[in-house]
Design a protein around this motif. Structure first.
Motif, PDB file in Angstrom:
ATOM      1  N   MET A  58     -41.891 125.185 -40.591  1.00  8.44           N
ATOM      2  CA  MET A  58     -42.811 124.424 -39.728  1.00  8.44           C
ATOM      3  C   MET A  58     -42.058 123.381 -38.913  1.00  8.44           C
ATOM      4  O   MET A  58     -42.356 123.177 -37.737  1.00  8.44           O
ATOM      5  CB  MET A  58     -43.898 123.758 -40.579  1.00  8.44           C
ATOM      6  CG  MET A  58     -44.844 124.732 -41.236  1.00  8.44           C
ATOM      7  SD  MET A  58     -45.926 125.565 -40.094  1.00  8.44           S
ATOM      8  CE  MET A  58     -47.121 124.300 -39.763  1.00  8.44           C
ATOM      9  N   ILE A  59     -41.078 122.732 -39.520  1.00 11.81           N
ATOM     10  CA  ILE A  59     -40.285 121.732 -38.789  1.00 11.81           C
ATOM     11  C   ILE A  59     -39.466 122.404 -37.696  1.00 11.81           C
ATOM     12  O   ILE A  59     -39.373 121.897 -36.570  1.00 11.81           O
ATOM     13  CB  ILE A  59     -39.413 120.923 -39.771  1.00 11.81           C
ATOM     14  CG1 ILE A  59     -40.312 119.991 -40.599  1.00 11.81           C
ATOM     15  CG2 ILE A  59     -38.340 120.135 -39.036  1.00 11.81           C
ATOM     16  CD1 ILE A  59     -39.630 119.294 -41.748  1.00 11.81           C
ATOM     17  N   GLU A  60     -38.879 123.562 -37.988  1.00  6.78           N
ATOM     18  CA  GLU A  60     -38.107 124.284 -36.967  1.00  6.78           C
ATOM     19  C   GLU A  60     -38.999 124.714 -35.806  1.00  6.78           C
ATOM     20  O   GLU A  60     -38.610 124.596 -34.641  1.00  6.78           O
ATOM     21  CB  GLU A  60     -37.400 125.507 -37.576  1.00  6.78           C
ATOM     22  CG  GLU A  60     -36.248 125.147 -38.469  1.00  6.78           C
ATOM     23  CD  GLU A  60     -35.182 124.312 -37.760  1.00  6.78           C
ATOM     24  OE1 GLU A  60     -34.801 124.648 -36.624  1.00  6.78           O
ATOM     25  OE2 GLU A  60     -34.735 123.317 -38.357  1.00  6.78           O
ATOM     26  N   TYR A  61     -40.195 125.206 -36.108  1.00  7.89           N
ATOM     27  CA  TYR A  61     -41.121 125.596 -35.047  1.00  7.89           C
ATOM     28  C   TYR A  61     -41.619 124.372 -34.269  1.00  7.89           C
ATOM     29  O   TYR A  61     -41.867 124.446 -33.073  1.00  7.89           O
ATOM     30  CB  TYR A  61     -42.296 126.390 -35.608  1.00  7.89           C
ATOM     31  CG  TYR A  61     -41.904 127.761 -36.103  1.00  7.89           C
ATOM     32  CD1 TYR A  61     -41.039 128.567 -35.378  1.00  7.89           C
ATOM     33  CD2 TYR A  61     -42.394 128.251 -37.298  1.00  7.89           C
ATOM     34  CE1 TYR A  61     -40.676 129.829 -35.835  1.00  7.89           C
ATOM     35  CE2 TYR A  61     -42.035 129.514 -37.763  1.00  7.89           C
ATOM     36  CZ  TYR A  61     -41.181 130.290 -37.019  1.00  7.89           C
ATOM     37  OH  TYR A  61     -40.820 131.536 -37.469  1.00  7.89           O
ATOM     38  N   THR A  62     -41.744 123.233 -34.943  1.00  2.00           N
ATOM     39  CA  THR A  62     -42.124 121.996 -34.253  1.00  2.00           C
ATOM     40  C   THR A  62     -41.025 121.575 -33.290  1.00  2.00           C
ATOM     41  O   THR A  62     -41.304 121.113 -32.179  1.00  2.00           O
ATOM     42  CB  THR A  62     -42.418 120.878 -35.273  1.00  2.00           C
ATOM     43  OG1 THR A  62     -43.404 121.333 -36.200  1.00  2.00           O
ATOM     44  CG2 THR A  62     -42.919 119.623 -34.594  1.00  2.00           C
ATOM     45  N   LYS A  63     -39.771 121.744 -33.690  1.00  2.00           N
ATOM     46  CA  LYS A  63     -38.654 121.427 -32.790  1.00  2.00           C
ATOM     47  C   LYS A  63     -38.689 122.303 -31.540  1.00  2.00           C
ATOM     48  O   LYS A  63     -38.416 121.833 -30.435  1.00  2.00           O
ATOM     49  CB  LYS A  63     -37.310 121.635 -33.504  1.00  2.00           C
ATOM     50  CG  LYS A  63     -36.994 120.600 -34.537  1.00  2.00           C
ATOM     51  CD  LYS A  63     -35.669 120.932 -35.214  1.00  2.00           C
ATOM     52  CE  LYS A  63     -35.382 120.025 -36.375  1.00  2.00           C
ATOM     53  NZ  LYS A  63     -34.134 120.394 -37.067  1.00  2.00           N
ATOM     54  N   ILE A  64     -39.037 123.576 -31.720  1.00  2.00           N
ATOM     55  CA  ILE A  64     -39.125 124.477 -30.566  1.00  2.00           C
ATOM     56  C   ILE A  64     -40.307 124.092 -29.677  1.00  2.00           C
ATOM     57  O   ILE A  64     -40.196 124.090 -28.453  1.00  2.00           O
ATOM     58  CB  ILE A  64     -39.258 125.940 -31.043  1.00  2.00           C
ATOM     59  CG1 ILE A  64     -37.989 126.370 -31.781  1.00  2.00           C
ATOM     60  CG2 ILE A  64     -39.539 126.877 -29.872  1.00  2.00           C
ATOM     61  CD1 ILE A  64     -38.120 127.692 -32.509  1.00  2.00           C
ATOM     62  N   ALA A  65     -41.422 123.738 -30.303  1.00  2.00           N
ATOM     63  CA  ALA A  65     -42.622 123.374 -29.538  1.00  2.00           C
ATOM     64  C   ALA A  65     -42.467 122.036 -28.824  1.00  2.00           C
ATOM     65  O   ALA A  65     -43.057 121.820 -27.768  1.00  2.00           O
ATOM     66  CB  ALA A  65     -43.829 123.332 -30.468  1.00  2.00           C
ATOM     67  N   PRO A 118     -39.328 120.242 -27.664  1.00  2.00           N
ATOM     68  CA  PRO A 118     -37.862 120.151 -27.530  1.00  2.00           C
ATOM     69  C   PRO A 118     -37.366 118.771 -27.111  1.00  2.00           C
ATOM     70  O   PRO A 118     -36.193 118.454 -27.320  1.00  2.00           O
ATOM     71  CB  PRO A 118     -37.544 121.200 -26.457  1.00  2.00           C
ATOM     72  CG  PRO A 118     -38.797 121.359 -25.686  1.00  2.00           C
ATOM     73  CD  PRO A 118     -39.914 121.104 -26.655  1.00  2.00           C
ATOM     74  N   HIS A 119     -38.249 117.939 -26.562  1.00  4.18           N
ATOM     75  CA  HIS A 119     -37.835 116.612 -26.113  1.00  4.18           C
ATOM     76  C   HIS A 119     -37.733 115.597 -27.253  1.00  4.18           C
ATOM     77  O   HIS A 119     -37.207 114.498 -27.061  1.00  4.18           O
ATOM     78  CB  HIS A 119     -38.801 116.102 -25.033  1.00  4.18           C
ATOM     79  CG  HIS A 119     -40.209 115.961 -25.526  1.00  4.18           C
ATOM     80  ND1 HIS A 119     -41.055 117.051 -25.665  1.00  4.18           N
ATOM     81  CD2 HIS A 119     -40.902 114.876 -25.926  1.00  4.18           C
ATOM     82  CE1 HIS A 119     -42.222 116.625 -26.125  1.00  4.18           C
ATOM     83  NE2 HIS A 119     -42.161 115.321 -26.290  1.00  4.18           N
ATOM     84  N   LEU A 120     -38.203 115.961 -28.463  1.00  2.00           N
ATOM     85  CA  LEU A 120     -38.155 115.039 -29.597  1.00  2.00           C
ATOM     86  C   LEU A 120     -36.874 115.245 -30.402  1.00  2.00           C
ATOM     87  O   LEU A 120     -36.377 116.370 -30.526  1.00  2.00           O
ATOM     88  CB  LEU A 120     -39.361 115.254 -30.505  1.00  2.00           C
ATOM     89  CG  LEU A 120     -40.739 114.952 -29.913  1.00  2.00           C
ATOM     90  CD1 LEU A 120     -41.822 115.253 -30.935  1.00  2.00           C
ATOM     91  CD2 LEU A 120     -40.834 113.524 -29.436  1.00  2.00           C
ATOM     92  N   SER A 121     -36.378 114.166 -30.977  1.00  5.05           N
ATOM     93  CA  SER A 121     -35.194 114.257 -31.837  1.00  5.05           C
ATOM     94  C   SER A 121     -35.600 114.826 -33.198  1.00  5.05           C
ATOM     95  O   SER A 121     -36.787 114.944 -33.519  1.00  5.05           O
ATOM     96  CB  SER A 121     -34.566 112.877 -32.023  1.00  5.05           C
ATOM     97  OG  SER A 121     -35.413 112.057 -32.810  1.00  5.05           O
ATOM     98  N   ASP A 122     -34.617 115.159 -34.016  1.00  3.86           N
ATOM     99  CA  ASP A 122     -34.873 115.704 -35.352  1.00  3.86           C
ATOM    100  C   ASP A 122     -35.686 114.724 -36.188  1.00  3.86           C
ATOM    101  O   ASP A 122     -36.644 115.114 -36.867  1.00  3.86           O
ATOM    102  CB  ASP A 122     -33.546 116.044 -36.022  1.00  3.86           C
ATOM    103  CG  ASP A 122     -33.750 116.743 -37.352  1.00  3.86           C
ATOM    104  OD1 ASP A 122     -33.277 116.207 -38.382  1.00  3.86           O
ATOM    105  OD2 ASP A 122     -34.378 117.818 -37.370  1.00  3.86           O
ATOM    106  N   ALA A 123     -35.331 113.444 -36.149  1.00  6.96           N
ATOM    107  CA  ALA A 123     -36.051 112.427 -36.926  1.00  6.96           C
ATOM    108  C   ALA A 123     -37.492 112.277 -36.424  1.00  6.96           C
ATOM    109  O   ALA A 123     -38.423 112.138 -37.234  1.00  6.96           O
ATOM    110  CB  ALA A 123     -35.322 111.094 -36.840  1.00  6.96           C
ATOM    111  N   GLN A 124     -37.691 112.336 -35.111  1.00  7.16           N
ATOM    112  CA  GLN A 124     -39.040 112.224 -34.563  1.00  7.16           C
ATOM    113  C   GLN A 124     -39.899 113.423 -34.964  1.00  7.16           C
ATOM    114  O   GLN A 124     -41.085 113.265 -35.268  1.00  7.16           O
ATOM    115  CB  GLN A 124     -38.983 112.114 -33.032  1.00  7.16           C
ATOM    116  CG  GLN A 124     -38.439 110.795 -32.538  1.00  7.16           C
ATOM    117  CD  GLN A 124     -38.241 110.804 -31.032  1.00  7.16           C
ATOM    118  OE1 GLN A 124     -37.789 111.793 -30.457  1.00  7.16           O
ATOM    119  NE2 GLN A 124     -38.580 109.694 -30.390  1.00  7.16           N
ATOM    120  N   VAL A 125     -39.299 114.609 -34.960  1.00  7.24           N
ATOM    121  CA  VAL A 125     -40.038 115.809 -35.359  1.00  7.24           C
ATOM    122  C   VAL A 125     -40.453 115.708 -36.818  1.00  7.24           C
ATOM    123  O   VAL A 125     -41.595 116.000 -37.177  1.00  7.24           O
ATOM    124  CB  VAL A 125     -39.183 117.074 -35.107  1.00  7.24           C
ATOM    125  CG1 VAL A 125     -39.773 118.278 -35.816  1.00  7.24           C
ATOM    126  CG2 VAL A 125     -39.052 117.346 -33.624  1.00  7.24           C
TER     127      VAL A 125
END
Length: 157
Positions: free
Chosen positions: A101-108, A110-117
């Protein structure tokens, strides 16, 4: 002629066996949201829709639905039902884990950093309570193209 007829009957049996093996599996998640967090849940629903669209593109799920439960004049125990459809029982039982879910959130997003996601994902989990999850297998289906139009019923009330 006999060969053609045997080939035709064999082809029909083969396609019916293939169609019979395309069973759909679904997970029903009954979601409880506190009254003061209903607007936050709408944001969660938007986030989940974007994330599930990525999982659908990746063929991890077959589809999903969000249902709002209306229980009459009193507030029921659950306000929403999230249905996730799978084509495989193993995928259904494994579901989408937190890391996926976190990986798919990063794809959805893309402008957010890892910590923000990760923060966004944790906040989305905190606004809902998930007390009931049901795993189901489709037993029967129809090829009818039935379309439910809820707008029609709203005008009758």
């Amino acid at each position: 002629m006999k060969k053609f007829l045997a080939f035709l009957v064999g082809g029909l049996l083969w396609t019916s066996v293939l169609h019979a093996q395309q069973t759909q599996y679904s997970v029903f998640e009954f979601i409880k949201v506190e009254k003061d967090q209903l607007f936050d849940y709408i944001e969660f629903k938007d986030l989940t829709e974007k994330v599930y669209r990525q999982a659908l593109n990746d063929k991890r799920i077959k589809g999903w639905d969000f249902w709002k439960v209306q229980s009459g004049s009193e507030q029921g125990e659950f306000q929403y039902i999230m249905v996730t459809h799978y084509d495989d029982p193993v995928k259904m039982m494994n579901g989408l884990d937190d890391e996926a879910m976190i990986e798919y959130t990063k794809i959805a997003y893309p402008h957010l950093s890892d910590a923000q996601v990760r923060t966004l994902y944790q906040q989305s989990l905190a606004i809902r309570e998930l007390p009931v999850r049901l795993y189901m297998r489709e037993l029967a289906s129809t090829n009818d193209n039935f379309q439910y139009k809820p707008e029609y019923w709203r005008h009758l009330i």
